[in-house]
Design a protein around this motif. Structure first.
Motif, PDB file in Angstrom:
ATOM      1  N   GLY A  28      32.588  30.000  35.463  1.00  0.00           N
ATOM      2  CA  GLY A  28      33.361  30.884  34.579  1.00  0.00           C
ATOM      3  C   GLY A  28      33.261  32.319  35.063  1.00  0.00           C
ATOM      4  N   ASN A  29      34.374  32.869  35.514  1.00  0.00           N
ATOM      5  CA  ASN A  29      34.430  34.263  35.973  1.00  0.00           C
ATOM      6  C   ASN A  29      34.950  35.111  34.814  1.00  0.00           C
ATOM      7  OD1 ASN A  29      34.837  36.706  37.236  1.00  0.00           O
ATOM      8  ND2 ASN A  29      36.644  36.026  38.399  1.00  0.00           N
ATOM      9  N   TRP A  30      34.044  35.857  34.215  1.00  0.00           N
ATOM     10  CA  TRP A  30      34.435  36.619  33.008  1.00  0.00           C
ATOM     11  C   TRP A  30      35.110  37.931  33.346  1.00  0.00           C
ATOM     12  CZ3 TRP A  30      29.231  35.948  29.841  1.00  0.00           C
ATOM     13  CH2 TRP A  30      29.036  34.587  29.594  1.00  0.00           C
ATOM     14  N   LYS A  31      35.168  38.242  34.631  1.00  0.00           N
ATOM     15  CA  LYS A  31      35.788  39.511  35.058  1.00  0.00           C
ATOM     16  C   LYS A  31      35.199  40.663  34.226  1.00  0.00           C
ATOM     17  CE  LYS A  31      39.844  36.840  36.181  1.00  0.00           C
ATOM     18  NZ  LYS A  31      41.144  36.861  36.782  1.00  0.00           N
ATOM     19  N   MET A  32      36.019  41.649  33.813  1.00  0.00           N
ATOM     20  CA  MET A  32      35.463  42.765  33.041  1.00  0.00           C
ATOM     21  C   MET A  32      35.680  42.493  31.547  1.00  0.00           C
ATOM     22  SD  MET A  32      35.871  46.800  33.987  1.00  0.00           S
ATOM     23  CE  MET A  32      37.338  47.154  33.043  1.00  0.00           C
ATOM     24  N   GLY A  58      34.973  37.913  47.842  1.00  0.00           N
ATOM     25  CA  GLY A  58      36.346  37.840  48.329  1.00  0.00           C
ATOM     26  C   GLY A  58      37.341  37.410  47.263  1.00  0.00           C
ATOM     27  N   HIS A  59      37.005  37.624  45.986  1.00  0.00           N
ATOM     28  CA  HIS A  59      37.998  37.315  44.944  1.00  0.00           C
ATOM     29  C   HIS A  59      39.267  38.115  45.241  1.00  0.00           C
ATOM     30  CE1 HIS A  59      39.983  37.084  41.045  1.00  0.00           C
ATOM     31  NE2 HIS A  59      39.223  36.028  40.805  1.00  0.00           N
ATOM     32  N   SER A  60      40.423  37.554  44.946  1.00  0.00           N
ATOM     33  CA  SER A  60      41.677  38.238  45.301  1.00  0.00           C
ATOM     34  C   SER A  60      41.791  39.590  44.618  1.00  0.00           C
ATOM     35  CB  SER A  60      42.877  37.363  44.946  1.00  0.00           C
ATOM     36  OG  SER A  60      42.873  37.083  43.568  1.00  0.00           O
ATOM     37  N   TYR A  77      39.683  27.745  46.465  1.00  0.00           N
ATOM     38  CA  TYR A  77      41.088  28.018  46.799  1.00  0.00           C
ATOM     39  C   TYR A  77      41.775  28.523  45.537  1.00  0.00           C
ATOM     40  CZ  TYR A  77      46.052  27.332  47.478  1.00  0.00           C
ATOM     41  OH  TYR A  77      47.417  27.529  47.510  1.00  0.00           O
ATOM     42  N   GLU A  78      42.187  29.790  45.594  1.00  0.00           N
ATOM     43  CA  GLU A  78      42.823  30.416  44.437  1.00  0.00           C
ATOM     44  C   GLU A  78      44.159  31.011  44.855  1.00  0.00           C
ATOM     45  OE1 GLU A  78      39.857  31.413  41.196  1.00  0.00           O
ATOM     46  OE2 GLU A  78      39.900  33.147  42.491  1.00  0.00           O
ATOM     47  N   PRO A  79      45.248  30.253  44.708  1.00  0.00           N
ATOM     48  CA  PRO A  79      46.548  30.853  45.017  1.00  0.00           C
ATOM     49  C   PRO A  79      46.759  32.062  44.108  1.00  0.00           C
ATOM     50  CG  PRO A  79      46.804  28.684  43.973  1.00  0.00           C
ATOM     51  CD  PRO A  79      45.346  28.892  44.190  1.00  0.00           C
ATOM     52  N   ALA A 126      48.822  32.149  41.005  1.00  0.00           N
ATOM     53  CA  ALA A 126      48.418  31.291  39.874  1.00  0.00           C
ATOM     54  C   ALA A 126      47.297  31.919  39.054  1.00  0.00           C
ATOM     55  CB  ALA A 126      47.969  29.924  40.390  1.00  0.00           C
ATOM     56  N   ILE A 127      46.773  33.073  39.497  1.00  0.00           N
ATOM     57  CA  ILE A 127      45.617  33.662  38.799  1.00  0.00           C
ATOM     58  C   ILE A 127      46.090  34.500  37.622  1.00  0.00           C
ATOM     59  CG2 ILE A 127      43.647  35.223  39.002  1.00  0.00           C
ATOM     60  CD1 ILE A 127      43.342  34.355  41.857  1.00  0.00           C
ATOM     61  N   GLY A 128      45.695  34.085  36.436  1.00  0.00           N
ATOM     62  CA  GLY A 128      46.000  34.844  35.227  1.00  0.00           C
ATOM     63  C   GLY A 128      47.470  34.842  34.856  1.00  0.00           C
ATOM     64  N   THR A 129      48.248  33.978  35.477  1.00  0.00           N
ATOM     65  CA  THR A 129      49.700  33.986  35.237  1.00  0.00           C
ATOM     66  C   THR A 129      50.144  32.829  34.355  1.00  0.00           C
ATOM     67  OG1 THR A 129      50.043  32.612  37.191  1.00  0.00           O
ATOM     68  CG2 THR A 129      50.175  35.007  37.502  1.00  0.00           C
ATOM     69  N   GLY A 149      42.961  29.102  39.344  1.00  0.00           N
ATOM     70  CA  GLY A 149      44.309  29.613  39.065  1.00  0.00           C
ATOM     71  C   GLY A 149      44.841  28.977  37.806  1.00  0.00           C
ATOM     72  N   SER A 150      44.614  29.662  36.659  1.00  0.00           N
ATOM     73  CA  SER A 150      45.104  29.186  35.354  1.00  0.00           C
ATOM     74  C   SER A 150      44.609  27.778  35.006  1.00  0.00           C
ATOM     75  CB  SER A 150      46.634  29.268  35.287  1.00  0.00           C
ATOM     76  OG  SER A 150      47.049  30.620  35.403  1.00  0.00           O
ATOM     77  N   VAL A 151      43.365  27.501  35.387  1.00  0.00           N
ATOM     78  CA  VAL A 151      42.751  26.224  34.966  1.00  0.00           C
ATOM     79  C   VAL A 151      42.444  26.309  33.473  1.00  0.00           C
ATOM     80  CG1 VAL A 151      40.644  24.818  35.150  1.00  0.00           C
ATOM     81  CG2 VAL A 151      41.769  25.682  37.223  1.00  0.00           C
ATOM     82  N   VAL A 159      37.154  29.480  37.036  1.00  0.00           N
ATOM     83  CA  VAL A 159      38.005  29.659  35.859  1.00  0.00           C
ATOM     84  C   VAL A 159      37.871  31.084  35.340  1.00  0.00           C
ATOM     85  CG1 VAL A 159      38.585  28.710  33.601  1.00  0.00           C
ATOM     86  CG2 VAL A 159      37.435  27.253  35.284  1.00  0.00           C
ATOM     87  N   GLY A 160      38.990  31.772  35.205  1.00  0.00           N
ATOM     88  CA  GLY A 160      38.969  33.126  34.663  1.00  0.00           C
ATOM     89  C   GLY A 160      39.244  33.094  33.170  1.00  0.00           C
ATOM     90  N   GLY A 161      40.493  33.336  32.798  1.00  0.00           N
ATOM     91  CA  GLY A 161      40.884  33.496  31.389  1.00  0.00           C
ATOM     92  C   GLY A 161      40.347  32.419  30.463  1.00  0.00           C
ATOM     93  N   ALA A 162      40.469  31.166  30.867  1.00  0.00           N
ATOM     94  CA  ALA A 162      40.067  30.075  29.965  1.00  0.00           C
ATOM     95  C   ALA A 162      38.553  29.981  29.818  1.00  0.00           C
ATOM     96  CB  ALA A 162      40.639  28.741  30.453  1.00  0.00           C
TER      97      ALA A 162
HETATM   98  C1  PEP Z   1      39.886  33.805  38.514  1.00  0.00           C
HETATM   99  O1  PEP Z   1      39.595  34.837  37.928  1.00  0.00           O
HETATM  100  O2  PEP Z   1      39.286  33.504  39.544  1.00  0.00           O
HETATM  101  C2  PEP Z   1      40.942  32.954  37.961  1.00  0.00           C
HETATM  102  C3  PEP Z   1      41.243  31.859  38.596  1.00  0.00           C
HETATM  103  O3  PEP Z   1      41.532  33.399  36.802  1.00  0.00           O
HETATM  104  P1  PEP Z   1      42.462  32.515  35.818  1.00  0.00           P
HETATM  105  O4  PEP Z   1      41.720  31.230  35.552  1.00  0.00           O
HETATM  106  O5  PEP Z   1      42.631  33.362  34.603  1.00  0.00           O
HETATM  107  O6  PEP Z   1      43.763  32.259  36.524  1.00  0.00           O
END
Ligand code: PEP
Length: 264
Positions: A13-17, A103-105, A175-177, A180-183, A221-223, A242-245
């Motif tokens: 789980g990547n909580w970002k900021m 190396g997160h995008s 692999y994070e297209p 697909a991230i946060g979209t 990517g939006s998992v 996983v970011g947002g979720a």
């Molecule tokens: C991420 O932050 O690496 C990511 C994949 O975000 P999200 O799950 O929100 O697309």
């Protein structure tokens, strides 16, 4: 390639900021309540809070003997020095951090992190016996121009170049297209498998069978709970970043428990 090695899935789980240290503690208490020992036997779980929360989260993990692994979102490659605002991998390892995303995008795109920087970070993270989660992925424009393989394999080659099989075996590549991230857009499970399968083939070519069979490859990517089981049914997908979720502990718990809600 025959597969003698069983790769334990890893959900990160990547909580970002997001989440201050009080919120992180509440989150983790709830997550720990929702997950069972069977869940941890079936799946490794890491959480990657903001730096300001790490000490609090570490204390909770230690005190309650939680099976959740502590992760960081980023680090510098040097042990110490005049790098205002940066965080040393040595300091993270002192806090029992086990996984470090590199190396997160968002770091590559917003903060100018290059493949060369990522390679130095991988070495630094491994020097302190932590596991790098190395992110690779293409933009929408690159995808539409048919450049996915060229971009992703270039990043993978740069990350692996000059490393021993043992070093690669213990790595995680996500692999994070980028599109697909946060979209809310997820790669189809077969598209994700195609790229992730190609990454494993690249590892095989560069480092041999043991590294290719052992390295864990995540999709990101939006998992969410609704799509994780289908992604995990693919032969080369070993988990998710996983970011947002992951910001909601109940949703992240359902992602970790993907094996319980597999669609027939
Ligand atoms: C991420 O932050 O690496 C990511 C994949 O975000 P999200 O799950 O929100 O697309």
């Amino acid at each position: 390639m025959s597969n003698d090695v069983v790769r334990k899935p890893l959900m990160s789980g990547n909580w970002k900021m997001h989440h201050n240290h009080f919120e992180s503690i509440q989150y983790l208490q709830k997550l720990a309540y929702l997950l069972t020992k069977e869940d941890f036997a079936a799946c490794d779980v890491s959480v990657h809070p903001p730096f300001t929360d790490i000490r609090s989260v570490q204390t909770l993990i230690d005190a309650d003997e939680l099976k959740v692994s502590l992760g960081a979102q980023h680090c510098h490659w040097d042990d110490k020095g005049a790098f205002t605002g940066e965080v040393s991998p040595a300091f993270l390892s002192k806090l029992n951090v086990q996984y470090v995303i590199c190396g997160h995008s968002e770091r590559r795109e917003l903060f100018g992190e290059t493949d060369a920087d990522v390679a130095k970070k991988i070495s630094a993270i491994q020097k302190y016996k932590m596991t790098p989660i190395v992110c690779v992925g293409e933009t929408l424009a690159e995808r539409e121009a048919g450049l996915t393989t060229q971009k992703v394999m270039g990043q993978v080659r740069s990350a692996l170049d000059g490393r021993s099989s043992e070093q690669i075996e213990s790595m995680v590549i996500a692999y994070e297209p980028i599109w697909a991230i946060g979209t809310g857009r997820t790669a189809t499970s077969s598209d994700a498998q195609a790229v992730i399968g190609a990454i494993r083939a690249q590892v095989l070519e560069m480092s041999g069978v043991k590294a290719a069979q052992s390295v864990r490859l995540q999709y990101g990517g939006s998992v969410k709970a609704a799509n994780i089981a289908e992604l995990m049914a693919q032969p080369d997908i070993d988990g998710a970043l996983v970011g947002g979720a992951s910001l909601d502990s109940a949703e992240f718990a359902r992602i970790v428990q993907f094996r319980l809600h597999r669609t027939p």
